[in-house]
Scaffold this motif. Sequence first.
Motif, PDB file in Angstrom:
ATOM      1  N   PHE A  88     -14.202  20.609  -4.522  1.00 41.21           N
ATOM      2  CA  PHE A  88     -14.133  19.415  -3.678  1.00 41.21           C
ATOM      3  C   PHE A  88     -15.526  18.908  -3.331  1.00 41.21           C
ATOM      4  O   PHE A  88     -15.686  17.805  -2.852  1.00 41.21           O
ATOM      5  CB  PHE A  88     -13.409  19.722  -2.370  1.00 41.21           C
ATOM      6  CG  PHE A  88     -11.955  20.016  -2.541  1.00 41.21           C
ATOM      7  CD1 PHE A  88     -11.146  19.181  -3.277  1.00 41.21           C
ATOM      8  CD2 PHE A  88     -11.379  21.121  -1.941  1.00 41.21           C
ATOM      9  CE1 PHE A  88      -9.810  19.440  -3.423  1.00 41.21           C
ATOM     10  CE2 PHE A  88     -10.040  21.388  -2.096  1.00 41.21           C
ATOM     11  CZ  PHE A  88      -9.256  20.547  -2.836  1.00 41.21           C
ATOM     12  N   ILE A  93     -14.272  16.729  -7.273  1.00 46.90           N
ATOM     13  CA  ILE A  93     -13.050  15.969  -7.461  1.00 46.90           C
ATOM     14  C   ILE A  93     -12.730  15.309  -6.131  1.00 46.90           C
ATOM     15  O   ILE A  93     -13.362  15.588  -5.129  1.00 46.90           O
ATOM     16  CB  ILE A  93     -11.886  16.848  -7.954  1.00 46.90           C
ATOM     17  CG1 ILE A  93     -11.454  17.824  -6.870  1.00 46.90           C
ATOM     18  CG2 ILE A  93     -12.263  17.580  -9.207  1.00 46.90           C
ATOM     19  CD1 ILE A  93     -10.121  18.433  -7.166  1.00 46.90           C
ATOM     20  N   GLU A  94     -11.771  14.430  -6.139  1.00 45.49           N
ATOM     21  CA  GLU A  94     -11.493  13.609  -4.960  1.00 45.49           C
ATOM     22  C   GLU A  94     -11.599  14.420  -3.671  1.00 45.49           C
ATOM     23  O   GLU A  94     -11.065  15.510  -3.582  1.00 45.49           O
ATOM     24  CB  GLU A  94     -10.076  13.045  -5.066  1.00 45.49           C
ATOM     25  CG  GLU A  94      -9.908  12.093  -6.222  1.00 45.49           C
ATOM     26  CD  GLU A  94     -10.648  10.812  -5.999  1.00 45.49           C
ATOM     27  OE1 GLU A  94     -11.034  10.543  -4.868  1.00 45.49           O
ATOM     28  OE2 GLU A  94     -10.854  10.079  -6.988  1.00 45.49           O
ATOM     29  N   PRO A  95     -12.262  13.881  -2.686  1.00 47.61           N
ATOM     30  CA  PRO A  95     -12.405  14.649  -1.454  1.00 47.61           C
ATOM     31  C   PRO A  95     -11.067  14.873  -0.787  1.00 47.61           C
ATOM     32  O   PRO A  95     -10.114  14.133  -0.992  1.00 47.61           O
ATOM     33  CB  PRO A  95     -13.305  13.769  -0.600  1.00 47.61           C
ATOM     34  CG  PRO A  95     -13.124  12.412  -1.147  1.00 47.61           C
ATOM     35  CD  PRO A  95     -12.857  12.567  -2.607  1.00 47.61           C
ATOM     36  N   LEU A  96     -11.020  15.878   0.002  1.00 48.95           N
ATOM     37  CA  LEU A  96      -9.769  16.247   0.678  1.00 48.95           C
ATOM     38  C   LEU A  96      -9.367  15.186   1.678  1.00 48.95           C
ATOM     39  O   LEU A  96     -10.211  14.657   2.382  1.00 48.95           O
ATOM     40  CB  LEU A  96      -9.977  17.540   1.454  1.00 48.95           C
ATOM     41  CG  LEU A  96      -9.435  18.791   0.841  1.00 48.95           C
ATOM     42  CD1 LEU A  96      -9.567  19.901   1.841  1.00 48.95           C
ATOM     43  CD2 LEU A  96      -7.986  18.607   0.482  1.00 48.95           C
ATOM     44  N   PRO A  97      -8.137  14.920   1.740  1.00 48.48           N
ATOM     45  CA  PRO A  97      -7.658  14.033   2.786  1.00 48.48           C
ATOM     46  C   PRO A  97      -7.263  14.832   4.021  1.00 48.48           C
ATOM     47  O   PRO A  97      -7.213  16.039   3.982  1.00 48.48           O
ATOM     48  CB  PRO A  97      -6.424  13.412   2.166  1.00 48.48           C
ATOM     49  CG  PRO A  97      -5.886  14.536   1.350  1.00 48.48           C
ATOM     50  CD  PRO A  97      -7.045  15.363   0.889  1.00 48.48           C
ATOM     51  N   ALA A  98      -6.997  14.150   5.058  1.00 48.32           N
ATOM     52  CA  ALA A  98      -6.523  14.836   6.260  1.00 48.32           C
ATOM     53  C   ALA A  98      -5.399  14.056   6.880  1.00 48.32           C
ATOM     54  O   ALA A  98      -5.337  13.851   8.066  1.00 48.32           O
ATOM     55  CB  ALA A  98      -7.661  14.999   7.252  1.00 48.32           C
ATOM     56  N   ALA A 134      -3.419  21.333  -2.535  1.00 48.80           N
ATOM     57  CA  ALA A 134      -4.215  20.160  -2.151  1.00 48.80           C
ATOM     58  C   ALA A 134      -4.975  19.611  -3.348  1.00 48.80           C
ATOM     59  O   ALA A 134      -5.183  18.413  -3.475  1.00 48.80           O
ATOM     60  CB  ALA A 134      -5.184  20.533  -1.038  1.00 48.80           C
ATOM     61  N   GLN A 154      -2.874  13.224  -2.454  1.00 52.20           N
ATOM     62  CA  GLN A 154      -3.799  13.757  -1.453  1.00 52.20           C
ATOM     63  C   GLN A 154      -3.157  13.812  -0.073  1.00 52.20           C
ATOM     64  O   GLN A 154      -3.731  13.338   0.908  1.00 52.20           O
ATOM     65  CB  GLN A 154      -5.069  12.914  -1.391  1.00 52.20           C
ATOM     66  CG  GLN A 154      -5.772  12.870  -2.709  1.00 52.20           C
ATOM     67  CD  GLN A 154      -7.163  12.315  -2.576  1.00 52.20           C
ATOM     68  OE1 GLN A 154      -7.649  12.109  -1.488  1.00 52.20           O
ATOM     69  NE2 GLN A 154      -7.807  12.106  -3.685  1.00 52.20           N
ATOM     70  N   CYS A 155      -1.998  14.345  -0.005  1.00 52.53           N
ATOM     71  CA  CYS A 155      -1.314  14.351   1.288  1.00 52.53           C
ATOM     72  C   CYS A 155      -1.395  15.704   1.969  1.00 52.53           C
ATOM     73  O   CYS A 155      -0.848  15.875   3.038  1.00 52.53           O
ATOM     74  CB  CYS A 155       0.142  13.924   1.124  1.00 52.53           C
ATOM     75  SG  CYS A 155       1.155  15.092   0.256  1.00 52.53           S
ATOM     76  N   ILE A 156      -2.031  16.670   1.354  1.00 50.95           N
ATOM     77  CA  ILE A 156      -2.076  18.009   1.950  1.00 50.95           C
ATOM     78  C   ILE A 156      -3.470  18.265   2.498  1.00 50.95           C
ATOM     79  O   ILE A 156      -4.462  18.070   1.801  1.00 50.95           O
ATOM     80  CB  ILE A 156      -1.696  19.082   0.911  1.00 50.95           C
ATOM     81  CG1 ILE A 156      -0.342  18.770   0.311  1.00 50.95           C
ATOM     82  CG2 ILE A 156      -1.694  20.451   1.546  1.00 50.95           C
ATOM     83  CD1 ILE A 156       0.082  19.730  -0.756  1.00 50.95           C
ATOM     84  N   TYR A 157      -3.502  18.680   3.740  1.00 57.89           N
ATOM     85  CA  TYR A 157      -4.767  19.006   4.375  1.00 57.89           C
ATOM     86  C   TYR A 157      -4.709  20.442   4.838  1.00 57.89           C
ATOM     87  O   TYR A 157      -3.770  20.847   5.516  1.00 57.89           O
ATOM     88  CB  TYR A 157      -5.007  18.079   5.560  1.00 57.89           C
ATOM     89  CG  TYR A 157      -6.231  18.436   6.346  1.00 57.89           C
ATOM     90  CD1 TYR A 157      -7.496  18.098   5.885  1.00 57.89           C
ATOM     91  CD2 TYR A 157      -6.138  19.137   7.539  1.00 57.89           C
ATOM     92  CE1 TYR A 157      -8.615  18.432   6.599  1.00 57.89           C
ATOM     93  CE2 TYR A 157      -7.257  19.479   8.260  1.00 57.89           C
ATOM     94  CZ  TYR A 157      -8.501  19.126   7.783  1.00 57.89           C
ATOM     95  OH  TYR A 157      -9.620  19.470   8.500  1.00 57.89           O
ATOM     96  N   VAL A 168      -1.379  20.811   6.876  1.00 55.85           N
ATOM     97  CA  VAL A 168      -0.755  19.549   7.283  1.00 55.85           C
ATOM     98  C   VAL A 168      -0.323  18.778   6.042  1.00 55.85           C
ATOM     99  O   VAL A 168      -1.110  18.618   5.112  1.00 55.85           O
ATOM    100  CB  VAL A 168      -1.728  18.701   8.118  1.00 55.85           C
ATOM    101  CG1 VAL A 168      -1.053  17.438   8.587  1.00 55.85           C
ATOM    102  CG2 VAL A 168      -2.223  19.491   9.300  1.00 55.85           C
TER     103      VAL A 168
END
Lengths: 575, 232, 443
Positions: free
Chosen positions: A244, A540-545, B95, B101-104, B123
């Motif tokens: 990431f 790779i695409e940064p983590l979402p939250a 993730a 990208q819905c998993i945090y 989450v």
Amino acid sequence: MAEEIKPAAAPPKPAGPPGPPPPKNPGMVTFTIDGREAVVKPGTNLIEAAASVGVGIPYYCWHKRLSIAANCRMCLVEMSNAPGGKLMPACQMAAAEGVAVKTDSPKVKSQQKATLEFLLLNHPVDCPICDQSGECKLQDFYMKYDTQASRYDQPKVKLGKRVPLGKLVVLDQERCILCTRCVRFLREVRQNPQLGVDARGSHSVITTAPGLPLDDRYSGNVVDLCPVGALTSTDFRFRGRVWFLSSARSLCTGCARGCNVFLDYMRDGTYRYRPRENEQVNREWICDEGRLSYKHFNDDRVLSAKGGRAAAVAEAARVLSAHAGQGTLAWIASPTASLEDLLAAALVARDGLKLSEVYVGGRPDGWQDDFLRRADQNPNRAGLAMVARAFGMAVKPASELAAAVASGKVKAIWAVGAELPAPELADALARAEVRVVQAVNEGALASAATVLLPASPAPESDGTFVNFEGRAQRFELAYWPRGESLPHWGLAGEIGRVLGLTSRWSSAREVFEDLGRRVADQLPGYAWASLPSVDRRKGIEPLPAGTTDGRLPGHRERMPLDANGNVEWSRLPNP
Amino acid sequence: MPYTIDNRPADVRESLYFPEIFQAIGLVVKTFWRNAFFSRDPNPDILERDRTHNRVATVQYPEEKVPYPIGYRGLHRLVPRADGSPRCVACYMCATACPAQCIYIEAGEVEGDPIEKYPVKFVIDELRCVVCGFCVEACPKDAIRMDTGEHPTATYTREGQIYDEKRLLRGPPVSYEKDPWLVRPSRLTDAALAADRAAARPFSSLGADEYSQTPGFSSRTLAAEAKGRSGA
Amino acid sequence: MKRFVGMWLVIGAVLVGLVGLFAAFYALAALGAQAAVALGFPGFFGSSIVNAITLMAVTLMTVAALLTVAERKWSAAMQDRIGANRILVGGKFPLGGVPYLLADALKMLTKESTFPVARSKFLFELAPVLAFSPTFALFAVVPVGPEVRVLGQQVGMWVASPDAGLLWVFALAGLSVYGTTLAGWASNSRVGMLGAVRASAQMISYEVSLGMSLVGVMIAYKTVNLQAMAIAQGVDVIGPIPAIGLLLQPLGFLVFFTSSFAETKRAPFDLPEGESEIVGYFLEYSGMKFGLLFLAEFVEVVILGAITAAVFLGGWHPIFFEGWLKAHLDPVLFGAVCAAAFLAKVIFLTWLQLIIRWLLPRFRYDQIQALCWKLLLPGAIVNVFVTGAAVLADPSLELLAWIGVVEIVAIFGITLAVARPKGAHAGHDAGDAHGHAAHAAGH
């Protein structure tokens, strides 16, 4: 008859193999590797020689800055001069004239496969919880050379899974392949042999002497050296996955050495420093303290100004200009700011605020050794001196400013950077009537400010640091300024604009192009483009939250936002 | 048999309309009679409904729910271990695999356990989720599943669609023989360990087959429960 | 099974309730008549005014409003659905969807009334009224029940019984086309205008066959007064079978029923409206103005059912057990039973209209006109001549009744006859005769 006596005929050459033919390239060694001809200096290690013609030889234990151990057996290759056709460890062999080396023969391949099978025999394969996965040589080579299921059906040897070696290093003995890179680093580079190998066979483990911690001040380097996940950093442990992370080429801001590092970041957080190779400065090591010096980029940041940044900047310009030209105003610059920051601030100080001297703040001195660490903990003190010289400003220590404030001579101060060499100076400066402070982090001076402006640290802008040798080095922007903050050059530019200066900069590059010629004579041979903006490693695409992370809908990357939360397109880099 | 269209011109009987209409009236009256005068079988499994009298195919959705087939990708759940903690080791594989990208995840360290890593935060934003099931495929620990047979329920706020580890961790525990906490010294008590080992089964990575591996927790059982509710 | 019993109980309760209701209406009408007499007017003045309220404002409007709900629930039952059921009274009882009536009314009344800026203001407001009031006024001549002596007054269950009778029906039915045409024209919308043109063409066409179909009835009963027709239908003609219109005029019934269907502009004749795709004359209407146009349609359904019942289904005669009922019941109660029977017939006919609505797809426009001019109108004219000849030959109507029986048997015979053998489309047997052997080559 004298003529009869002939000198004895030259004795016939003794029977035996012919001598070596003359070298193909005099002074160099010419040999073939996988059919390609390589010409290298005599004595060149075979791994490096192969790499010079684009042939990769896998290895674990070999490291170009360490002695050769040849214990991982991963680099075995076929050499035409090997006795009995044995496979030879490439790390230990020098290139020899006329030798034919094969790295992709079936024999070599089966050997690589067998080596990996042995290395993985007792490996726990706990990649899901291993911080190394993603940059692990076991993973890489398994996928490249092995790709077979384990044939070993016995219980694996159980060793220590979490052995804290020191403050910064944790050892997982099960993952260790005993390459002894860490042992050799401490013994040879640091000459501080704190690690060793204990026990025998499959129960061998890396360990410290009983009861003694790994407390070398450069111990963090063993984490980078470890080719597998055995040694991990307590600081980075479990904080993220390496794929990431994006990497920016940056500079350690911990001391005046200016060690080259990769700054690994995700979205707008810095996660770790990894040393970046620079033979002139730090080779490929950094100290533990420098390794952790990124923390203030993330924590305790000043991210907003009272009433919004625009209002605060206008207020700062108003209160400063009230004192301009009356001798009651002084500015103090922190040598932690970049050259561009200081150039912009100096321009505003001289032209906008009519100042002719600069007080120098910055962090207090720390420890020093003869390896890398410098006592001066500020990355850009030499740069500040250059800027002062270029603008014809006298350089004075911060203590004199404290005295001037105490005597009532100085009533207003403008601090570019809130770092101060001594904590009591903050109290002294707080007695000034007007205290405009551009601060990256919360601190004594920041909390004492009458006008506090949020400033950005190094990863949030491009820039230049000049190290203690006078060596100017570039670092690059990793992510956009957090919150309302701006780099010092941006804040100085905004103040200057309110004060009526005509300079307009939208990037550090523009600052350097505009003002850099003033210091060009002091930086011979330095070019802004010395760090070309290519080769940046993007994660790779940064983590979402989730939707609670404050991202704009539809934006996957963080965009530069203005004070109102709108995207500032002008701050995106030009394609 | 292919269907062929008969383009023969209408005969007298057909062009009168009325005969066909009368026949159709009979059909509709019959349907009306059935549905209006006889009660509906509320079995949510429509195919198993008693259609001898009433033939209404409606499922009264919130009260009656159609059971989904095995392998239906429903709401996620985090699979618990025997002691109630998640099987998840916060490896971020889901993730990473997630296209939406819905998993945090935030990882933390467990003190005193060989499973050193666990999700402090896990989450899932069900609004972003595209229900592709990649997370389930990616999971090396069988720790996330989509076998609940449920939808994310409707909410009035976006925040209501964000499921954290507390909401996600449910369902019966799952153990496999080679789970590290069963083969290593762990924080489990001896009794818990023994029970867990007894319930453990050989690990199988047969994809969809795993959905049926949790006894008492599948869409089939949900269907049976629904049937029981409607019968009561 | 519970539902089965419950449904019959509900139906029985409704019938009993209707009987009681009409008994009360009779009493009210008598009170009105007494009041009128006391004020020096003829008695029917009072009873007519009371009947206008009880029959038109209460009964007709209630049935029309309930029909909006019934359309949903009955349609659902015809289509294997449940229909509207989410309004639960007391959180538990759907009450057959009846509460939707109030919800709909509330919605219609509180909806924003939008309108096109370039409309013709006066006509735009007038059109819904013109569409609604003539159909509404049609009900005035419908005889709901017999004339009975109550409280010393001779009262009938109708608002008016003019001698013109059916002519009044034709006149007002012809007026209602103005409403639809004006609605389309006044809204100054080309789509609405096209809908209005379709509506006027269709309605005027079908008015011809509508009128022609009733000529046979007038000949048979020798009157145009609806009350007189109702009475005439109580007379036995073949043995104990009374001379109801359906028996004497099956062809007339078919033509009239079909034409009245077209007059209501409902599927399969809903070309003027076609809400979902071709839209129609009330495109620009919203709120209660739309509600009025919408309600006019349901009122039409009820009223045309009522006229059909009055003319063809024996009027207010209960038909079964009539003699027994007349002999054993109090005259007022008998009148109420008759009125309830009439209303039951009306409800049955509206139900039949709904069934036909759901079993037929919409006609193409040329099919609509062809059906009218090529099938219904010639059929009605033939019916007029046949009826006239039969009545001339046998004034006692028995011959006409037998002709009717033959017609009914013929219709049923054609219906039950298999026109096309099964599997004909495969081209194996009967299909060959039609030259479709080529299809068989594929097998």
